[in-house]
Scaffold this motif. Structure first.
Motif, short mmCIF file in Angstrom:
data_model
loop_
_atom_site.label_atom_id
_atom_site.label_comp_id
_atom_site.label_asym_id
_atom_site.label_seq_id
_atom_site.Cartn_x
_atom_site.Cartn_y
_atom_site.Cartn_z
N THR A 110 0.83 -1.20 0.00
CA THR A 110 0.00 0.00 0.00
C THR A 110 0.87 1.26 0.00
N PHE A 111 1.96 1.20 0.76
CA PHE A 111 2.89 2.34 0.80
C PHE A 111 3.44 2.62 -0.60
N PHE A 112 3.88 1.56 -1.30
CA PHE A 112 4.42 1.76 -2.64
C PHE A 112 3.33 2.11 -3.64
N TYR A 113 2.11 1.68 -3.38
CA TYR A 113 1.00 2.01 -4.28
C TYR A 113 0.77 3.52 -4.31
N PHE A 114 0.98 4.18 -3.18
CA PHE A 114 0.75 5.62 -3.12
C PHE A 114 2.03 6.44 -3.28
N SER A 115 3.17 5.85 -2.92
CA SER A 115 4.41 6.63 -2.99
C SER A 115 5.21 6.36 -4.25
N GLY A 116 4.86 5.28 -4.99
CA GLY A 116 5.61 4.94 -6.18
C GLY A 116 7.05 4.57 -5.83
N SER A 139 5.14 -3.65 -10.29
CA SER A 139 3.77 -3.87 -10.74
C SER A 139 2.80 -2.97 -9.99
N VAL A 140 3.00 -2.83 -8.69
CA VAL A 140 2.15 -1.95 -7.90
C VAL A 140 2.25 -0.51 -8.39
N VAL A 141 3.48 -0.09 -8.69
CA VAL A 141 3.69 1.27 -9.18
C VAL A 141 3.00 1.47 -10.53
N ILE A 142 3.13 0.48 -11.42
CA ILE A 142 2.53 0.58 -12.75
C ILE A 142 1.00 0.65 -12.67
N TYR A 143 0.42 -0.24 -11.86
CA TYR A 143 -1.04 -0.26 -11.74
C TYR A 143 -1.56 0.98 -11.01
N ALA A 144 -0.75 1.53 -10.12
CA ALA A 144 -1.15 2.78 -9.45
C ALA A 144 -1.25 3.91 -10.45
N SER A 145 -0.33 3.93 -11.41
CA SER A 145 -0.40 4.98 -12.43
C SER A 145 -1.62 4.79 -13.33
N GLU A 146 -1.98 3.52 -13.60
CA GLU A 146 -3.16 3.25 -14.42
C GLU A 146 -4.46 3.57 -13.68
N ALA A 147 -4.42 3.48 -12.35
CA ALA A 147 -5.63 3.71 -11.55
C ALA A 147 -5.98 5.18 -11.43
N LYS A 148 -5.08 6.07 -11.84
CA LYS A 148 -5.34 7.51 -11.69
C LYS A 148 -6.56 7.95 -12.49
N ILE A 149 -6.85 7.25 -13.58
CA ILE A 149 -8.01 7.64 -14.39
C ILE A 149 -9.32 7.39 -13.66
N PHE A 150 -9.30 6.54 -12.62
CA PHE A 150 -10.52 6.23 -11.86
C PHE A 150 -10.67 7.13 -10.63
N GLY A 151 -9.67 7.97 -10.36
CA GLY A 151 -9.74 8.86 -9.21
C GLY A 151 -9.68 8.13 -7.88
N LEU A 152 -10.51 8.55 -6.93
CA LEU A 152 -10.52 7.93 -5.61
C LEU A 152 -10.96 6.48 -5.67
N ALA A 153 -11.84 6.17 -6.62
CA ALA A 153 -12.27 4.77 -6.78
C ALA A 153 -11.10 3.88 -7.15
N GLY A 154 -10.19 4.39 -7.98
CA GLY A 154 -9.01 3.62 -8.35
C GLY A 154 -8.10 3.35 -7.16
N ALA A 155 -7.95 4.36 -6.30
CA ALA A 155 -7.14 4.17 -5.09
C ALA A 155 -7.78 3.13 -4.18
N ALA A 156 -9.10 3.20 -4.04
CA ALA A 156 -9.80 2.23 -3.18
C ALA A 156 -9.71 0.82 -3.76
N ILE A 157 -9.85 0.70 -5.07
CA ILE A 157 -9.75 -0.62 -5.71
C ILE A 157 -8.36 -1.20 -5.52
N GLY A 158 -7.34 -0.36 -5.69
CA GLY A 158 -5.96 -0.84 -5.52
C GLY A 158 -5.70 -1.36 -4.12
N VAL A 159 -6.12 -0.59 -3.12
CA VAL A 159 -5.93 -1.03 -1.73
C VAL A 159 -6.73 -2.29 -1.46
N GLY A 160 -7.94 -2.38 -2.04
CA GLY A 160 -8.76 -3.58 -1.86
C GLY A 160 -8.10 -4.81 -2.46
#
Length: 228
Positions: free
Chosen positions: A55-61, A137-158
C-alpha cells in the motif's frame, strides 16, 4: 479498461508475483516445530506486512528508492544475492534448523510469533514475497488507476488487501502440509526448493545486470522463455 478489469488484472499480476501457494512449503519449513497458534500469528504478521508495504508503494511509487538513489536493477541484484544465501542455507538443510533452534521458552504466543516474524522479514517477506517485480507492478497499476480517481485508489488497496488475505489463508494451511509430508518429506522439499531458489536468485542477478547494462548479458539468458 473498466474498473472490474483493472481489479482482476491487478489481482492476477500480484498473485502470480507473490505466489502464496508456491511459498507454502517454505513457510511450513520456517515454522516447523511451532505451535499451530504461533504459525497462524506469523502468517497474520506477514499478511499485515504485505498489506502495509505494498500500500505504501501504491501511493508513494518509487519515491523511497529514488530518495536513496536506488534503481530497480540494483534492488533486483541485491535481492538476488540475499535469495541466493537463503537458497544455499536451505540446500544445506540449515534453514529448518535456524528457525527450529529458536527458543520457545517465551510463554507469550505473540512474543514467540513476533520473534519468528522478525527473522522472516528478510529474506522471506522481502524480497521473496515482495520483490522488485511486485513493487514495480504496484507502481505501474497505481499509475493506471489515476483515471478512476478515488475509486481507483480504493480498488488498488482492496486488491492488495485481498492478496494479503489469500496469502494468510494459504500459510494457515502450511502446518497441515507439514504434518502430511513429515520431517523427512519436508527436508527433501526444502532442499529441492533451496536449489531452485539459488537458480532463481542467479536469474534475478542476471536480469538486474541486463537491465542496468547494454549487451553484457544476452537476452536469451536474462529472459530465456520470453518469445518475441
Amino acid at each position: 479498461m473498466s474498473q472490474a478489469e483493472f481489479a482482476v488484472n491487478f489481482f492476477v499480476a500480484l498473485f502470480a508475483l507473490i505466489d502464496p501457494i508456491g511459498n507454502v512449503p517454505l513457510f511450513g519449513a520456517a515454522t516447523q516445530g511451532s505451535k499451530g497458534r504461533d504459525a497462524r500469528l506469523v502468517a497474520v504478521y506477514i499478511a499485515l506486512f504485505i498489506l502495509g508495504f505494498l500500500t505504501f508503494f501504491y501511493f508513494s511509487g518509487l519515491a523511497l528508492l529514488a530518495f536513496f538513489g536506488i534503481s530497480l536493477p540494483a534492488f533486483r541484484i541485491a535481492g538476488g544475492i540475499i535469495l541466493f544465501l537463503l537458497g544455499l542455507e536451505m540446500a544445506r538443510d540449515d534453514f529448518t534448523a535456524t528457525f527450529s533452534a529458536m527458543a520457545d521458552g517465551d510463554e507469550n504466543p505473540k512474543g514467540r510469533a513476533g520473534r519468528k516474524f522478525e527473522r522472516l522479514i528478510v529474506p522471506f517477506a522481502m524480497p521473496l514475497l515482495i520483490g522488485p517485480g511486485a513493487i514495480s507492478s504496484v507502481v505501474i497499476y497505481a499509475s493506471e488507476a489515476k483515471i478512476f480517481g478515488l475509486a481507483g485508489a480504493a480498488i488498488g488497496v482492496g486488491v492488495i488487501g485481498a492478496i494479503a488475505l489469500v496469502t494468510m489463508l494459504c500459510f494457515w494451511a502450511a502446518p497441515v502440509i507439514s504434518k502430511i509430508l513429515g520431517r523427512i518429506g519436508m527436508t527433501i522439499v526444502v532442499r529441492v526448493l533451496g536449489l531452485i531458489l539459488c537458480a532463481m536468485a542467479v536469474q534475478f542477478v542476471l536480469v538486474g545486470i541486463a537491465d542496468a547494462t547494454s549487451g553484457v548479458i544476452l537476452n536469451e539468458a536474462a529472459q530465456p522463455y520470453v518469445t518475441e
